[in-house]
Design an enzyme around this catalytic site. Sequence first.
Site, PDB file in Angstrom:
ATOM      1  N   ASP A 181      -1.630   8.249   9.127  1.00  0.00           N
ATOM      2  CA  ASP A 181      -0.851   7.153   8.542  1.00  0.00           C
ATOM      3  C   ASP A 181       0.499   7.641   8.041  1.00  0.00           C
ATOM      4  O   ASP A 181       1.407   6.832   7.832  1.00  0.00           O
ATOM      5  CB  ASP A 181      -1.632   6.521   7.381  1.00  0.00           C
ATOM      6  N   ARG A 232       0.872  -1.184   0.000  1.00  0.00           N
ATOM      7  CA  ARG A 232       0.000   0.000   0.000  1.00  0.00           C
ATOM      8  C   ARG A 232       0.905   1.227   0.000  1.00  0.00           C
ATOM      9  O   ARG A 232       1.869   1.279   0.761  1.00  0.00           O
ATOM     10  CB  ARG A 232      -0.925   0.013   1.233  1.00  0.00           C
ATOM     11  N   GLN A 275     -14.704   2.144   9.373  1.00  0.00           N
ATOM     12  CA  GLN A 275     -13.822   1.882  10.518  1.00  0.00           C
ATOM     13  C   GLN A 275     -14.316   2.558  11.800  1.00  0.00           C
ATOM     14  O   GLN A 275     -14.093   2.064  12.900  1.00  0.00           O
ATOM     15  CB  GLN A 275     -12.394   2.341  10.224  1.00  0.00           C
TER      16      GLN A 275
END
Length: 314
Positions: free
Chosen positions: A222, A91, A181
């Site tokens: 992230d 990713r 999420q």
Amino acid sequence: MAKFSPLFWPVELKGKVISILDETLLPAKLGYIKVRDYKGSCRAIKEMKTRAVGQVLLVFYTFLLVVRQNKRAKNLLPILEKVAKAINATRPTLSFKFMTDMILGWAAAGKPLEQSILGFLEVLKAGRIKQAEEASNLILDGDTILTHCNISGLMPLIAEFCRKQRKKIKFMVTETRPYLQGARLTAWELNRAGFDVTVIADNMVAYVLSEGKVNKVIVGADHLTRNGDIANKIGTYQIALLAKHFSIPFYVICPPASGLNSGKEIKIEIRPAEELLMFCHTRLAPQGVKGYYPAFDVTPSELITKHIHLGVGK
């Protein structure tokens, strides 16, 4: 110390088998998948069986597994480089290369890898607990905190620290489309830990903030760049803009900064369109329409009230 959410440390290595909390099953089922090689780890990351800190843990445990599987190898570095290349390709938005370069650096320097990896993971755990405590000190008694997506077990830990400080707090959690999420993970772990949590749709944030129902916004990241820009789950940027408009503090739980200079250099992952058009194997949109699913967006540093840093690095 308060009990951790299963999402706080969702990956473990026992012997030569990696156990991964399958986050795609939550909240219906608390289940784990077993991985026995680096290819299985890469699949788990690509398929979002684990994400956020779970991906980080999986990287380090995968290298630890490879070290244990190749104890008799005369030259381990080429094997580790092959694993690093595969992980880096999984990713694009999370800085996997930051982590794999760290491990390859230890190997090239002749450091004992098993000891270095386990030592790093202990520092990581302590750093995450410290981040939760720092965030709790920014919260006042009576506050309602809005969060988006999931910060891998840190939100209930923040709430536990607040409870110890005799602060009564509430949470509002966005659904976080399209993977949900927020509704599936964050709401589940906060409710499981006994905290007051309300789920709202992503498109309700402006209205809820305008009503004065939220005092703080806390999200994860992230990716953190050198200038303080962050990449987080798609939808974070618009929440930051709204928080700025309504003068609501916007706090970010951050990983270590990568080598990128700004958010403009972050490569945004585009997930398969079917993940947006389908849910639980049921098609939501008409056949023939297209879907566009960037999994992350970039929030510039000037919209962030405070970065809550993780004190680990090379």
